[in-house]
Design a protein around this motif. Structure first.
Motif, mmCIF file in Angstrom:
data_model
loop_
_atom_site.group_PDB
_atom_site.id
_atom_site.type_symbol
_atom_site.label_atom_id
_atom_site.label_comp_id
_atom_site.label_asym_id
_atom_site.label_seq_id
_atom_site.Cartn_x
_atom_site.Cartn_y
_atom_site.Cartn_z
ATOM 1 N N SER A 55 -0.709 8.190 7.410
ATOM 2 C CA SER A 55 -0.986 6.932 6.716
ATOM 3 C C SER A 55 -0.529 7.055 5.266
ATOM 4 C CB SER A 55 -2.482 6.602 6.755
ATOM 5 O OG SER A 55 -2.891 6.279 8.069
ATOM 6 N N PHE A 58 -2.369 2.048 -0.073
ATOM 7 C CA PHE A 58 -3.131 1.894 -1.304
ATOM 8 C C PHE A 58 -4.541 1.442 -0.961
ATOM 9 C CE2 PHE A 58 1.234 1.502 -2.583
ATOM 10 C CZ PHE A 58 1.296 2.103 -3.837
ATOM 11 N N SER A 59 -5.477 1.882 -1.768
ATOM 12 C CA SER A 59 -6.857 1.407 -1.693
ATOM 13 C C SER A 59 -7.286 1.033 -3.098
ATOM 14 C CB SER A 59 -7.779 2.482 -1.121
ATOM 15 O OG SER A 59 -9.121 2.028 -1.090
ATOM 16 N N LEU A 60 -7.490 -0.270 -3.326
ATOM 17 C CA LEU A 60 -7.828 -0.779 -4.655
ATOM 18 C C LEU A 60 -6.816 -0.298 -5.691
ATOM 19 C CD1 LEU A 60 -11.707 -0.296 -4.509
ATOM 20 C CD2 LEU A 60 -10.386 -2.368 -4.044
ATOM 21 N N VAL A 64 -2.971 6.247 -1.549
ATOM 22 C CA VAL A 64 -3.722 7.086 -0.618
ATOM 23 C C VAL A 64 -2.784 7.544 0.492
ATOM 24 C CG1 VAL A 64 -5.686 7.218 0.959
ATOM 25 C CG2 VAL A 64 -5.840 5.797 -1.081
ATOM 26 N N TYR A 82 -6.032 11.081 -2.745
ATOM 27 C CA TYR A 82 -6.155 9.845 -3.515
ATOM 28 C C TYR A 82 -5.421 10.078 -4.829
ATOM 29 C CZ TYR A 82 -10.002 8.501 -0.404
ATOM 30 O OH TYR A 82 -10.765 8.187 0.688
ATOM 31 N N ASN A 185 -3.961 -11.040 4.111
ATOM 32 C CA ASN A 185 -3.030 -9.985 4.501
ATOM 33 C C ASN A 185 -2.399 -10.301 5.846
ATOM 34 O OD1 ASN A 185 -4.981 -9.393 6.431
ATOM 35 N ND2 ASN A 185 -5.844 -7.709 5.259
ATOM 36 N N THR A 204 0.396 -3.034 7.239
ATOM 37 C CA THR A 204 -0.454 -4.054 6.637
ATOM 38 C C THR A 204 0.121 -4.444 5.293
ATOM 39 O OG1 THR A 204 -2.426 -3.163 7.707
ATOM 40 C CG2 THR A 204 -2.774 -4.612 5.825
ATOM 41 N N ASP A 208 -6.492 -5.620 -0.083
ATOM 42 C CA ASP A 208 -6.861 -4.467 -0.902
ATOM 43 C C ASP A 208 -6.341 -3.147 -0.363
ATOM 44 O OD1 ASP A 208 -8.277 -6.073 -2.678
ATOM 45 O OD2 ASP A 208 -10.146 -5.889 -1.532
ATOM 46 N N THR A 209 -5.943 -3.106 0.925
ATOM 47 C CA THR A 209 -5.539 -1.835 1.524
ATOM 48 C C THR A 209 -4.204 -1.964 2.275
ATOM 49 O OG1 THR A 209 -6.889 -2.325 3.480
ATOM 50 C CG2 THR A 209 -7.896 -0.978 1.735
ATOM 51 N N THR A 213 0.911 3.014 8.799
ATOM 52 C CA THR A 213 0.401 4.127 9.596
ATOM 53 C C THR A 213 1.334 4.352 10.771
ATOM 54 O OG1 THR A 213 -1.894 3.624 8.990
ATOM 55 C CG2 THR A 213 -1.554 4.990 10.938
#
Length: 235
Positions: A55, A58-60, A64, A82, A185, A204, A208-209, A213
């Motif tokens: 994977s 991004f997270s916020l 990632v 992260y 999204n 995706t 936010d994410t 993957t």
């Protein structure tokens, strides 16, 4: 992210349903809803003999990346980062779980300690593994990063639309692309069109994410416990 067989994939389904032409097996592709197609793909993926999941997203707004490998016998390894320096590794083997946290993650998670205690903890745990409890109030969240592979969350929100998958390729393999557009999204799932209907890629966009993957199947995965000398007791 547990390659355990929950439901057998029907042999009749595998023989033709996921080919891009609608040749008959039990039902044509056009007779299946998106959710039914995805359910077949999820069950095939979860029952793969071994699988490695990459994977990258991004997270916020924080980058990632993760790599998790499952050996088909309930064992797995995970490497997660992260940003550029916050890292964590998890090994689950023969019912035991081991966790190794990088210095940046130790500083973030153990920042409540005094500077002296934090420095001593980093010196003691740097580059080493701990064996924390998996259950109970004192169990950290990290072991859950390397558990059973479940993709049921993918099933939500597809409804019963007729399957109008777009023929495509993933790394040279014929695939069927299903797209679900949400309010913030868009999710695209690429399913193998030949052989077992494995999920090959999930993309995706927005929200936010966002991220991608990918799944790599049936390559040897060897999971070993870390050497005893590299494992220390956690506080």
């Amino acid at each position: 992210m547990h390659a355990l067989l929950r439901r057998p994939v029907a042999v009749a389904f595998l023989c033709a349903t996921f080919t891009l032409s609608a040749t008959a097996c039990d039902r044509h592709v056009g007779d299946l809803t998106k959710s039914e197609l995805l359910d077949k793909a999820i069950r095939a993926t979860e029952s793969a003999e071994s699988v490695t999941v990459h994977s990258d997203g991004f997270s916020l707004a924080l980058p990632v990346k993760s790599r998790t490998s499952y050996d088909g016998r309930g064992n797995c390894t995970t490497a997660l980062s992260y940003g550029t320096s916050d890292t964590i590794d998890v090994i689950r083997v023969d019912g035991d779980t081991y966790v190794r946290r990088g210095e940046a993650r130790l500083r973030r998670e153990e920042g409540h300690r005094s500077p002296e205690d934090l420095a001593a903890l980093i010196d003691r745990l740097g580059g080493r593994w701990t064996k924390p409890p998996v259950d109970g109030p004192d169990a950290p969240a990290e072991p859950a990063l390397c558990g059973r592979l479940t993709l049921d969350a993918l099933e939500n929100g597809w409804g019963d639309d007729a399957a109008k998958g777009e023929p495509t390729t993933v790394d040279g393999r014929k695939a069927l692309k299903l797209v679900k557009a949400g309010t913030e999204n868009e999710t695209a799932v690429h399913i193998a069109a030949e052989g077992p209907p494995y999920i090959l890629r999930i993309v995706t966009k927005g929200g936010d994410t966002p991220g991608t993957t990918t799944f790599d199947y049936n390559r040897p995965v060897e999971v070993k416990a870390p050497p005893a000398g590299a494992v220390v007791m956690a506080d």
